[in-house]
Design a protein around this motif. Structure first.
Motif, PDB file in Angstrom:
ATOM      1  N   THR A  79      50.484  25.689  18.913  1.00  0.00           N
ATOM      2  CA  THR A  79      51.079  26.915  18.393  1.00  0.00           C
ATOM      3  C   THR A  79      50.980  26.948  16.878  1.00  0.00           C
ATOM      4  O   THR A  79      51.194  25.940  16.205  1.00  0.00           O
ATOM      5  CB  THR A  79      52.556  27.016  18.807  1.00  0.00           C
ATOM      6  OG1 THR A  79      52.657  26.964  20.231  1.00  0.00           O
ATOM      7  CG2 THR A  79      53.167  28.317  18.324  1.00  0.00           C
ATOM      8  N   VAL A  80      50.674  28.126  16.370  1.00  0.00           N
ATOM      9  CA  VAL A  80      50.660  28.360  14.927  1.00  0.00           C
ATOM     10  C   VAL A  80      51.675  29.458  14.628  1.00  0.00           C
ATOM     11  O   VAL A  80      51.778  30.436  15.368  1.00  0.00           O
ATOM     12  CB  VAL A  80      49.260  28.785  14.452  1.00  0.00           C
ATOM     13  CG1 VAL A  80      49.300  29.205  12.998  1.00  0.00           C
ATOM     14  CG2 VAL A  80      48.280  27.635  14.628  1.00  0.00           C
ATOM     15  N   HIS A  81      52.418  29.263  13.557  1.00  0.00           N
ATOM     16  CA  HIS A  81      53.460  30.226  13.200  1.00  0.00           C
ATOM     17  C   HIS A  81      53.124  30.925  11.895  1.00  0.00           C
ATOM     18  O   HIS A  81      52.465  30.356  11.014  1.00  0.00           O
ATOM     19  CB  HIS A  81      54.800  29.516  13.040  1.00  0.00           C
ATOM     20  CG  HIS A  81      55.242  28.774  14.263  1.00  0.00           C
ATOM     21  ND1 HIS A  81      55.619  29.395  15.427  1.00  0.00           N
ATOM     22  CD2 HIS A  81      55.341  27.431  14.494  1.00  0.00           C
ATOM     23  CE1 HIS A  81      55.955  28.489  16.315  1.00  0.00           C
ATOM     24  NE2 HIS A  81      55.785  27.285  15.778  1.00  0.00           N
ATOM     25  N   LEU A  82      53.608  32.136  11.772  1.00  0.00           N
ATOM     26  CA  LEU A  82      53.539  32.875  10.515  1.00  0.00           C
ATOM     27  C   LEU A  82      54.960  33.296  10.172  1.00  0.00           C
ATOM     28  O   LEU A  82      55.539  34.153  10.836  1.00  0.00           O
ATOM     29  CB  LEU A  82      52.638  34.105  10.633  1.00  0.00           C
ATOM     30  CG  LEU A  82      52.452  34.905   9.350  1.00  0.00           C
ATOM     31  CD1 LEU A  82      51.645  34.079   8.330  1.00  0.00           C
ATOM     32  CD2 LEU A  82      51.744  36.229   9.616  1.00  0.00           C
ATOM     33  N   GLU A  83      55.516  32.647   9.173  1.00  0.00           N
ATOM     34  CA  GLU A  83      56.849  32.981   8.702  1.00  0.00           C
ATOM     35  C   GLU A  83      56.715  34.068   7.641  1.00  0.00           C
ATOM     36  O   GLU A  83      56.052  33.868   6.620  1.00  0.00           O
ATOM     37  CB  GLU A  83      57.522  31.745   8.087  1.00  0.00           C
ATOM     38  CG  GLU A  83      57.660  30.571   9.031  1.00  0.00           C
ATOM     39  CD  GLU A  83      58.899  30.677   9.913  1.00  0.00           C
ATOM     40  OE1 GLU A  83      59.096  29.767  10.744  1.00  0.00           O
ATOM     41  OE2 GLU A  83      59.665  31.653   9.785  1.00  0.00           O
ATOM     42  N   MET A  84      57.351  35.207   7.887  1.00  0.00           N
ATOM     43  CA  MET A  84      57.223  36.347   6.988  1.00  0.00           C
ATOM     44  C   MET A  84      58.592  36.663   6.390  1.00  0.00           C
ATOM     45  O   MET A  84      59.551  36.898   7.139  1.00  0.00           O
ATOM     46  CB  MET A  84      56.679  37.553   7.744  1.00  0.00           C
ATOM     47  CG  MET A  84      55.365  37.275   8.461  1.00  0.00           C
ATOM     48  SD  MET A  84      54.659  38.770   9.184  1.00  0.00           S
ATOM     49  CE  MET A  84      55.919  39.173  10.388  1.00  0.00           C
ATOM     50  N   GLY A  85      58.669  36.676   5.074  1.00  0.00           N
ATOM     51  CA  GLY A  85      59.914  36.979   4.400  1.00  0.00           C
ATOM     52  C   GLY A  85      59.726  38.089   3.390  1.00  0.00           C
ATOM     53  O   GLY A  85      58.607  38.476   3.051  1.00  0.00           O
ATOM     54  N   SER A  86      60.850  38.613   2.901  1.00  0.00           N
ATOM     55  CA  SER A  86      60.824  39.709   1.916  1.00  0.00           C
ATOM     56  C   SER A  86      59.869  40.813   2.366  1.00  0.00           C
ATOM     57  O   SER A  86      59.039  41.297   1.586  1.00  0.00           O
ATOM     58  CB  SER A  86      60.408  39.174   0.538  1.00  0.00           C
ATOM     59  OG  SER A  86      61.300  38.178   0.092  1.00  0.00           O
ATOM     60  N   LEU A  87      59.988  41.198   3.601  1.00  0.00           N
ATOM     61  CA  LEU A  87      59.051  42.161   4.173  1.00  0.00           C
ATOM     62  C   LEU A  87      59.162  43.520   3.516  1.00  0.00           C
ATOM     63  O   LEU A  87      60.254  43.959   3.109  1.00  0.00           O
ATOM     64  CB  LEU A  87      59.283  42.275   5.679  1.00  0.00           C
ATOM     65  CG  LEU A  87      58.728  41.103   6.486  1.00  0.00           C
ATOM     66  CD1 LEU A  87      59.347  41.043   7.867  1.00  0.00           C
ATOM     67  CD2 LEU A  87      57.212  41.193   6.579  1.00  0.00           C
ATOM     68  N   LYS A  88      58.012  44.168   3.413  1.00  0.00           N
ATOM     69  CA  LYS A  88      57.920  45.487   2.800  1.00  0.00           C
ATOM     70  C   LYS A  88      57.348  46.473   3.821  1.00  0.00           C
ATOM     71  O   LYS A  88      56.645  46.062   4.745  1.00  0.00           O
ATOM     72  CB  LYS A  88      56.979  45.431   1.596  1.00  0.00           C
ATOM     73  CG  LYS A  88      57.307  44.369   0.575  1.00  0.00           C
ATOM     74  CD  LYS A  88      56.219  44.306  -0.480  1.00  0.00           C
ATOM     75  CE  LYS A  88      56.480  43.211  -1.489  1.00  0.00           C
ATOM     76  NZ  LYS A  88      55.398  43.120  -2.512  1.00  0.00           N
ATOM     77  N   PRO A  89      57.599  47.759   3.635  1.00  0.00           N
ATOM     78  CA  PRO A  89      56.987  48.733   4.550  1.00  0.00           C
ATOM     79  C   PRO A  89      55.469  48.602   4.624  1.00  0.00           C
ATOM     80  O   PRO A  89      54.880  48.858   5.680  1.00  0.00           O
ATOM     81  CB  PRO A  89      57.429  50.073   3.944  1.00  0.00           C
ATOM     82  CG  PRO A  89      58.737  49.775   3.297  1.00  0.00           C
ATOM     83  CD  PRO A  89      58.578  48.387   2.730  1.00  0.00           C
ATOM     84  N   ASP A  90      54.830  48.189   3.533  1.00  0.00           N
ATOM     85  CA  ASP A  90      53.377  48.015   3.538  1.00  0.00           C
ATOM     86  C   ASP A  90      52.925  46.878   4.444  1.00  0.00           C
ATOM     87  O   ASP A  90      51.729  46.768   4.744  1.00  0.00           O
ATOM     88  CB  ASP A  90      52.863  47.737   2.115  1.00  0.00           C
ATOM     89  CG  ASP A  90      52.751  49.008   1.297  1.00  0.00           C
ATOM     90  OD1 ASP A  90      52.561  48.917   0.066  1.00  0.00           O
ATOM     91  OD2 ASP A  90      52.864  50.108   1.887  1.00  0.00           O
ATOM     92  N   VAL A 121      54.293  44.690  14.106  1.00  0.00           N
ATOM     93  CA  VAL A 121      55.370  44.471  13.145  1.00  0.00           C
ATOM     94  C   VAL A 121      55.601  45.785  12.407  1.00  0.00           C
ATOM     95  O   VAL A 121      54.666  46.347  11.830  1.00  0.00           O
ATOM     96  CB  VAL A 121      55.013  43.355  12.139  1.00  0.00           C
ATOM     97  CG1 VAL A 121      56.056  43.282  11.030  1.00  0.00           C
ATOM     98  CG2 VAL A 121      54.895  42.015  12.853  1.00  0.00           C
ATOM     99  N   THR A 122      56.827  46.255  12.446  1.00  0.00           N
ATOM    100  CA  THR A 122      57.177  47.497  11.767  1.00  0.00           C
ATOM    101  C   THR A 122      58.317  47.224  10.804  1.00  0.00           C
ATOM    102  O   THR A 122      59.360  46.696  11.210  1.00  0.00           O
ATOM    103  CB  THR A 122      57.590  48.584  12.774  1.00  0.00           C
ATOM    104  OG1 THR A 122      56.524  48.797  13.703  1.00  0.00           O
ATOM    105  CG2 THR A 122      57.903  49.880  12.049  1.00  0.00           C
TER     106      THR A 122
END
Length: 125
Positions: A79-90, A121-122
Motif C-alpha cells: 500500500t502507498v499513501h498520499l497524505e494531503m493537508g492544507s487542502l485548497k479548492p484547486d 477528492v472535492t
C-alpha cells in the motif's frame, strides 16, 4: 496481472486533510519499482502529484503540493499513501494511483504501466 485500488477520497473543507491509499495486488513483488499519484481536475489535464520508490526510501513531490502533501509506502502491506493537508479548492480532482518500473520516482506518466480507477477528492471553499 496487477490491480491497483484507490480509497480515501471524499468531500472536505478548504484547509482540511485527507489520506488516500492505494492497495496493490497481483505480482507486485516481481514487477514494479515505483508508485505514483496523479490527478485530473475538472477541465484540466492529468498532472503529476507525487511518487515513491517501492522501498519508500526515495520520493518525489510536485511543486504545487510540496509542503502540503506527503507520499509514503506501508512496508507491511502493498500500500502507498498520499497524505494531503492544507487542502485548497484547486486540489479538487480525481486522484489516480499508478505503478511502473522506472529506476527512480518520476513525474512522467509514460513510465507507469498500471493505473487504478481513481478516487474523487472535492475541496469546498
Amino acid at each position: 496481472q496487477i490491480q491497483l485500488v484507490e480509497s480515501g477520497g471524499g468531500l472536505v473543507q478548504a484547509g482540511g486533510s485527507l489520506r488516500l491509499s492505494c492497495s496493490a495486488s497481483g505480482r507486485t513483488n516481481t514487477y514494479f519499482t515505483t508508485m505514483a499519484w496523479f490527478r485530473q481536475g475538472p477541465g484540466k489535464e492529468r498532472e503529476f502529484v507525487a511518487a515513491c520508490s517501492w522501498s519508500g526510501d526515495n520520493t518525489l513531490v510536485a511543486d504545487s503540493v510540496k509542503g502540503r502533501f506527503t507520499v509514503s509506502r506501508d512496508r507491511g502491506k502493498n500500500t502507498v499513501h498520499l497524505e494531503m493537508g492544507s487542502l485548497k479548492p484547486d486540489d479538487t480532482a480525481v486522484y489516480y494511483c499508478a505503478a511502473g518500473r522506472s529506476l527512480a520516482p518520476t513525474r512522467n506518466d509514460h513510465h507507469y504501466d498500471y493505473w487504478g480507477q481513481g478516487t474523487q477528492v472535492t475541496v469546498s471553499s
